[in-house]
Design an enzyme around this catalytic site. Structure first.
Site, PDB file in Angstrom:
ATOM      1  N   CYS A   1       0.114  -2.083   1.896  1.00 10.64           N
ATOM      2  CA  CYS A   1      -1.318  -1.947   2.138  1.00 10.64           C
ATOM      3  C   CYS A   1      -1.962  -2.133   0.782  1.00 10.64           C
ATOM      4  CB  CYS A   1      -1.635  -0.563   2.699  1.00 10.64           C
ATOM      5  SG  CYS A   1      -3.412  -0.208   2.733  1.00 10.64           S
TER       6      CYS A   1
ATOM      7  N   CYS B   1      -5.622  -7.967   2.559  1.00 16.51           N
ATOM      8  CA  CYS B   1      -5.414  -6.821   3.445  1.00 16.51           C
ATOM      9  C   CYS B   1      -4.185  -7.121   4.284  1.00 16.51           C
ATOM     10  CB  CYS B   1      -6.646  -6.665   4.334  1.00 16.51           C
ATOM     11  SG  CYS B   1      -6.460  -5.450   5.635  1.00 16.51           S
TER      12      CYS B   1
HETATM   13  N1  DGL Z   1      -6.275  -2.535   2.793  1.00 16.67           N
HETATM   14  C1  DGL Z   1      -5.789  -2.660   4.099  1.00 16.67           C
HETATM   15  C2  DGL Z   1      -4.370  -3.152   4.186  1.00 16.67           C
HETATM   16  O1  DGL Z   1      -3.872  -3.759   3.256  1.00 16.67           O
HETATM   17  C3  DGL Z   1      -6.206  -1.778   5.222  1.00 16.67           C
HETATM   18  C4  DGL Z   1      -6.713  -0.396   5.063  1.00 16.67           C
HETATM   19  C5  DGL Z   1      -7.420   0.059   6.329  1.00 16.67           C
HETATM   20  O2  DGL Z   1      -8.562  -0.392   6.524  1.00 16.67           O
HETATM   21  O3  DGL Z   1      -6.827   0.805   7.126  1.00 16.67           O
HETATM   22  O4  DGL Z   1      -3.721  -2.990   5.164  1.00 16.67           O
END
Ligand code: DGL
Length: 263
Positions: A189, A75
């Site tokens: 993301c 993430c």
């Molecule tokens: N998958 C996450 C990232 O790479 C975050 C998505 C979220 O929870 O807003 O930032």
């Protein structure tokens, strides 16, 4: 190293699957524990202080319980805010996922690159630092899109996601000053590579950079001398909130995540 020791993947939702996929391509028998903090989703709307506290607090007991060989914070939001906190709280290698600005700058001919992430990621000093180190001669246009995160979750939950909706979510980045010159976009993301097809259809002339394969190579390198099971064991998926019931279970099964539980 015990061959049964898992790789522990962590994300707010399904985004980490975009890092898990290339990892399983390199390490097909790796035992996997995938943790989705869906009770805290979306991270993009959370404060820095909250994420810096929440992520290590969740990871510490998970490490005690599963004894992973390595933790992957799959993430960007959690990594750009809490990677150092997690590393100091945990006594094992922690691999983070941070925006792939370096390869984007290497590839861009127009010298205008886009960074598409969550609202929290795009405002991080970590991103300022990557841009200053690797893209000093580029204009770096950042856009935070909670809509794309929701669309990726919806897609994996079996809902129809239109190219039109994906285009509308990312378009403000191209409408910004010099945005029309963007030729490379960093998918900053982990949810966004899950919309790869839709993003390619929406913006066919732009190159999309997915950091996932690079993270997978890093995981393979860090575990290069370790033993693995002979056959892939069923993966575990843990949810901090209600575990999924419908089609999302099928999406998880495509990653061999068959044992789905509440944390
Ligand atoms: N998958 C996450 C990232 O790479 C975050 C998505 C979220 O929870 O807003 O930032």
């Amino acid at each position: 190293m015990n061959p049964a020791a898992p790789l522990l993947f962590f994300d707010s939702g399904v985004g980490g699957l975009s890092v898990l996929r290339p990892t399983l391509a390199l390490l097909p028998t790796a035992p996997i524990v995938y943790v989705a903090d869906n009770a805290g989703f979306p991270y993009g709307a959370r404060s820095e202080a909250d994420i810096a506290e929440r992520v290590p607090a969740l990871l510490e007991p998970l490490v005690e319980r599963f004894h992973p060989r390595l933790v992957v914070i799959a993430c960007n939001t959690a990594s750009t805010i809490a990677l150092d906190h997690a590393r100091s709280a945990l006594d094992l290698p922690v691999v983070g996922t941070v925006p792939a600005i370096k390869p984007a700058a290497e590839m861009s001919r127009s010298r205008v690159i886009g960074v598409l992430g969550t609202q929290a990621t795009v405002r991080q000093p970590y991103v300022d630092d990557l841009a200053a180190r690797f893209a000093a001669d580029c204009t770096v246009i950042r856009h935070g899109s909670p809509e794309l995160v929701e669309l990726a979750e919806a897609k994996l939950a079996g809902e129809a996601v239109s190219v039109k909706a994906v285009r509308a979510a990312a378009q403000p980045m191209f409408d910004a000053d010099r945005g029309a010159e963007i030729d490379v976009v960093v998918l900053a993301c982990t949810h966004f590579p899950l919309l790869d097809e839709e993003l390619r259809s929406a913006f066919p002339s732009v190159a999309l950079i997915d950091g996932g394969p690079g993270i997978a190579r890093r995981i393979a390198y860090l575990t290069r001398d370790q033993a693995w099971p002979e056959a892939p064991p069923p993966g575990i998926a843990l949810f901090t909130g209600a575990p999924p019931s419908g089609p999302l279970r099928h999406s998880l099964a495509r990653f061999a995540l068959e044992d789905i539980r509440l944390l």
